[in-house]
Design an enzyme around this catalytic site. Sequence first.
Site, mmCIF file in Angstrom:
data_model
loop_
_atom_site.group_PDB
_atom_site.id
_atom_site.type_symbol
_atom_site.label_atom_id
_atom_site.label_comp_id
_atom_site.label_asym_id
_atom_site.label_seq_id
_atom_site.Cartn_x
_atom_site.Cartn_y
_atom_site.Cartn_z
ATOM 1 N N ASP A 35 54.257 24.952 -4.744
ATOM 2 C CA ASP A 35 55.007 23.421 -5.045
ATOM 3 C C ASP A 35 55.792 24.162 -6.513
ATOM 4 O OD1 ASP A 35 54.224 20.850 -5.409
ATOM 5 O OD2 ASP A 35 55.375 21.115 -7.388
ATOM 6 N N ASN A 97 49.161 11.858 -2.729
ATOM 7 C CA ASN A 97 49.059 10.447 -3.693
ATOM 8 C C ASN A 97 50.155 9.816 -2.031
ATOM 9 O OD1 ASN A 97 48.026 11.811 -6.144
ATOM 10 N ND2 ASN A 97 50.388 12.564 -5.935
ATOM 11 N N HIS A 110 51.847 15.228 1.873
ATOM 12 C CA HIS A 110 51.353 15.882 2.261
ATOM 13 C C HIS A 110 50.308 16.211 1.173
ATOM 14 C CE1 HIS A 110 54.058 14.813 -0.625
ATOM 15 N NE2 HIS A 110 53.775 14.985 -2.446
ATOM 16 N N HIS A 112 48.279 18.119 -1.639
ATOM 17 C CA HIS A 112 48.484 19.309 -2.793
ATOM 18 C C HIS A 112 46.819 20.171 -1.984
ATOM 19 C CE1 HIS A 112 51.743 17.259 -4.917
ATOM 20 N NE2 HIS A 112 50.849 16.335 -4.344
HETATM 21 P P1 AMP Z 1 54.111 13.341 -4.544
HETATM 22 O O1 AMP Z 1 53.533 13.055 -6.058
HETATM 23 O O2 AMP Z 1 52.198 13.896 -4.916
HETATM 24 O O3 AMP Z 1 54.493 13.536 -3.971
HETATM 25 O O4 AMP Z 1 53.878 15.795 -5.277
HETATM 26 C C1 AMP Z 1 55.658 15.931 -4.930
HETATM 27 C C2 AMP Z 1 55.504 17.490 -4.921
HETATM 28 O O5 AMP Z 1 56.129 17.882 -4.691
HETATM 29 C C3 AMP Z 1 55.855 17.765 -7.076
HETATM 30 O O6 AMP Z 1 54.246 18.500 -7.408
HETATM 31 C C4 AMP Z 1 57.283 18.295 -6.608
HETATM 32 O O7 AMP Z 1 56.718 19.718 -7.499
HETATM 33 C C5 AMP Z 1 57.316 19.361 -5.184
HETATM 34 N N1 AMP Z 1 58.112 19.303 -4.188
HETATM 35 C C6 AMP Z 1 59.108 19.194 -5.207
HETATM 36 N N2 AMP Z 1 60.497 19.271 -4.698
HETATM 37 C C7 AMP Z 1 60.064 20.806 -4.062
HETATM 38 C C8 AMP Z 1 61.128 21.866 -2.793
HETATM 39 N N3 AMP Z 1 62.315 21.198 -3.539
HETATM 40 N N4 AMP Z 1 59.960 22.091 -3.100
HETATM 41 C C9 AMP Z 1 58.915 22.557 -3.194
HETATM 42 N N5 AMP Z 1 57.912 21.967 -3.946
HETATM 43 C C10 AMP Z 1 58.987 20.533 -4.565
#
Ligand code: AMP
Length: 128
Positions: A35, A97, A110, A112
């Site tokens: 992340d 989420n 995705h 986490h």
């Molecule tokens: P969510 O709120 O579950 O959709 O989480 C999205 C996650 O994607 C967040 O924890 C962000 O920090 C992560 N994220 C967004 N852009 C990137 C990226 N380019 N590379 C890695 N993680 C990312």
Amino acid sequence: MPHAYDPQNIFARILRGEIPNKTVLETAHTLAFHDIQPQAPVHVLVIPKGAYASYDHFAAEASDAEIVDFNRAVAEVCRLTGVDLGEGGQGFRAITNAGAHGVQEVPHYHLHILGGRPLGRMLARADS
Ligand code: AMP
């Protein structure tokens, strides 16, 4: 109603190689990467390569091969990052989420994987 998928979301762009990522593991149907804003010492995102917007979309429509591959990749990520209980790690939390109430920011499914420190309760005991 059918699930919608936005092919311009950032994880779709990562899968197309348009944006770099710090890969932890890549398999036939799955990609795992760090992340960009880690919330714990271990914070890895595991995503299917297929165009699935959310967990329910993936669970309903992914092939058996994709679902097995994804889950085996999760196990391997836990092992590789040292949080796997079977390998003597201290455990982890797996969170996904979905949608507005789930506060999903990126509309590509995705999972986490968080660990490397005690993570506290799953949800704050909010009154609201
Ligand atoms: P969510 O709120 O579950 O959709 O989480 C999205 C996650 O994607 C967040 O924890 C962000 O920090 C992560 N994220 C967004 N852009 C990137 C990226 N380019 N590379 C890695 N993680 C990312």
